[in-house]
Design an enzyme around this catalytic site. Sequence first.
Site, short mmCIF file in Angstrom:
data_model
loop_
_atom_site.label_atom_id
_atom_site.label_comp_id
_atom_site.label_asym_id
_atom_site.label_seq_id
_atom_site.Cartn_x
_atom_site.Cartn_y
_atom_site.Cartn_z
NE ARG A 25 74.93 14.43 -37.41
CZ ARG A 25 74.63 14.66 -36.12
NH1 ARG A 25 75.60 14.93 -35.26
NH2 ARG A 25 73.39 14.62 -35.72
CD GLN A 86 58.90 14.84 -38.25
OE1 GLN A 86 59.68 13.91 -38.12
NE2 GLN A 86 59.09 16.00 -37.66
CG ASN A 183 68.83 16.03 -24.07
OD1 ASN A 183 68.33 15.07 -23.51
ND2 ASN A 183 68.29 16.62 -25.14
CG ASN A 240 74.54 11.51 -34.20
OD1 ASN A 240 73.33 11.52 -34.44
ND2 ASN A 240 75.02 11.82 -33.01
CE1 TYR A 379 73.61 -27.28 -56.75
CE2 TYR A 379 72.89 -28.40 -58.75
CZ TYR A 379 72.67 -27.49 -57.73
OH TYR A 379 71.49 -26.79 -57.69
CG ASN A 390 79.60 -43.64 -50.66
OD1 ASN A 390 80.02 -42.69 -51.32
ND2 ASN A 390 80.32 -44.24 -49.73
CB ALA A 436 83.22 -44.42 -61.72
C1 UD1 Z 1 69.01 15.53 -30.18
C2 UD1 Z 1 68.72 16.58 -29.10
C3 UD1 Z 1 70.02 16.86 -28.33
C4 UD1 Z 1 70.57 15.58 -27.75
C5 UD1 Z 1 70.73 14.52 -28.81
C6 UD1 Z 1 71.04 13.19 -28.15
C7 UD1 Z 1 66.99 18.03 -30.06
C8 UD1 Z 1 66.70 19.32 -30.67
N1 UD1 Z 1 68.26 17.79 -29.74
O1 UD1 Z 1 69.95 16.10 -31.09
O2 UD1 Z 1 69.78 17.80 -27.28
O3 UD1 Z 1 71.83 15.86 -27.13
O4 UD1 Z 1 69.50 14.34 -29.55
O5 UD1 Z 1 71.25 12.17 -29.10
O6 UD1 Z 1 66.11 17.24 -29.83
N2 UD1 Z 1 63.88 13.10 -35.74
C9 UD1 Z 1 62.62 13.01 -36.26
N3 UD1 Z 1 62.06 14.07 -36.88
C10 UD1 Z 1 62.71 15.25 -36.98
C11 UD1 Z 1 63.99 15.37 -36.43
C12 UD1 Z 1 64.56 14.27 -35.81
O7 UD1 Z 1 62.00 11.95 -36.20
O8 UD1 Z 1 62.13 16.18 -37.55
C13 UD1 Z 1 64.47 11.93 -35.09
C14 UD1 Z 1 65.74 11.46 -35.78
O9 UD1 Z 1 65.43 10.56 -36.80
C15 UD1 Z 1 66.52 10.84 -34.64
C16 UD1 Z 1 66.05 11.60 -33.41
O10 UD1 Z 1 64.87 12.26 -33.78
O11 UD1 Z 1 66.19 9.46 -34.50
C17 UD1 Z 1 67.07 12.63 -32.96
O12 UD1 Z 1 67.30 13.54 -34.01
P1 UD1 Z 1 68.74 14.08 -34.35
O13 UD1 Z 1 68.65 14.95 -35.52
O14 UD1 Z 1 69.72 12.98 -34.39
O15 UD1 Z 1 69.00 14.98 -33.06
P2 UD1 Z 1 70.38 15.44 -32.50
O16 UD1 Z 1 70.93 16.50 -33.34
O17 UD1 Z 1 71.24 14.26 -32.26
CA CA Z 2 71.17 12.06 -32.76
#
Ligand code: UD1
Ligand code: CA
Length: 486
Positions: A25, A86, A183, A240, A379, A390, A436
């Site tokens: 996003r 990952q 959450n 996001n 410069y 000066n 000058a």
């Molecule tokens: C997640 C939570 C959601 C919560 C929200 C709060 C889950 C499934 N959902 O959703 O309940 O309300 O955060 O902000 O956890 N990331 C990884 N590897 C992955 C996927 C994500 O490292 O495979 C990291 C992302 O880079 C990010 C964080 O985890 O920093 C959260 O991931 P994101 O996709 O933003 O989760 P949300 O959809 O916001």
């Molecule tokens: Ca998020």
Amino acid sequence: MDATPSLENSALLTAIILAAGQGTRMKSGRAKVLHELCGRPLVAFAIAQARAVGATRIVVVVGHQADEVRVRAGALFPSGVEFALQEEQLGTGHAVRIARDAAGLGEGEVLVLSGDVPLVRPQTLATLVRARRESGAAIALVTSDLDEPTGYGRVLKDESGRVLRVVEHRDANASERAVHGVNMGLYAFDAKFLGSALDALKPDNAQGELYLTDLIGLANANGREVVATKAPYAETRGINDRAELAEAEASLRREINLALMKSGVTMRDPSSTYVELGVEVADDVEIEPQVSLRGKTRIATGARIGQGAVIVDSTIGEGAEVKPYSHLDGAVVGARSLVGPFSRLRPGTELAEEVHVGNFVETKKARIGAKSKANHLTYLGDAVIGQGCNIGAGTITCNYDGAKKYETRMGDGVFIGSDTQLVAPVALGDNAYVGAGSTITKDVPADALAFTRPPLTVKEGWVARRKAKLAESAVGESKPKKAGGT
Ligand code: UD1
Ligand code: CA
């Protein structure tokens, strides 16, 4: 709440920071956690939070642009941070699995933080960890009540208020979506529970991912308790998209400015003052509107920063003044020096005390001694200038021959007349005096006068004679043409 967030016994607190996602996003070629708030990448905030709460190990899960994230995070935190790769981002649960497999979880507790939740206070995390410890719950999670909960996972509870499970927005039905308790993506886990429960996650959801949030339902199913703590949205919000990034930055900026003002810095218009994290501003500094202070900038007491100044990685000495619309990058300005308006000080500029550098003066790798002045249109590059010199308007150090750079050196008390070119390498001794309009191509010894000057020609009465001549030829042209033969 405790004033010191650090927990009493954090001997076994492992922090896992989820930072592998692309951040679709954000609509960006750059991984989300590399986007910055007040000069610091998002990932650094989570690392700092983990540190502040006393984590003994910090594991950052990287994936999207893993190398860049490692380099940026490693530069800010040269030690004490581990990374787990990952390769495919198969969900937040998958990310924690990767961390577990790469680094282990230990016997104690695991704090899971999001790389995209930068503004959490250490106190909030300390409260979270304590809530889990004191209840013996498998999981504690941070929740918030939102008027507009779209996008967040909803925290579902029973009638008695017990947390049952978290359902993601995309997987939620209409009545679940009507829940406003969400959450925030910050958790404390019993390490043993986490270590084994992760293997039970399944990707049977709208996104086909392994959701970390499914562990809440799993804990319940295993008869383990889950507790929720509450924290304000402003602090726990995730970033996001870029609109949220800008909102979070504005709120952090207000906080930085407020703290500076409380510590004795005057800001004429804090709403237009941009101070990055890590900048140091001493008391009794005055900052006019639309000023940017960036990077490793330090401003000593009593300094004044004029409107529109942009100061990057620079040091401003006591009582010095940077007048409006000056740009400083990698410069050192000595005590009581005056810079600007409209000066450009580039890297390697070092002004000693009480130096004056005025409008449309550019300096680069220039060391200028105490009380020397270059007030206009000049410069000075690759120059070492003594004290009390000066430098006249329009002086230029010709430091570049198209291939190499050369140095200009001046002793103390040197006077350079206006519109002079100093063709480097060249050296001028103490008290040398340059007339000058000179082009100086050879060294000038101490106490000598040097100038290059074509002879001046003066022709008296020339203008009047020319005018008369021009008038005559104009009359000639306007005469009617003679008609042929009468
Ligand atoms: C997640 C939570 C959601 C919560 C929200 C709060 C889950 C499934 N959902 O959703 O309940 O309300 O955060 O902000 O956890 N990331 C990884 N590897 C992955 C996927 C994500 O490292 O495979 C990291 C992302 O880079 C990010 C964080 O985890 O920093 C959260 O991931 P994101 O996709 O933003 O989760 P949300 O959809 O916001
Ligand atoms: Ca998020």
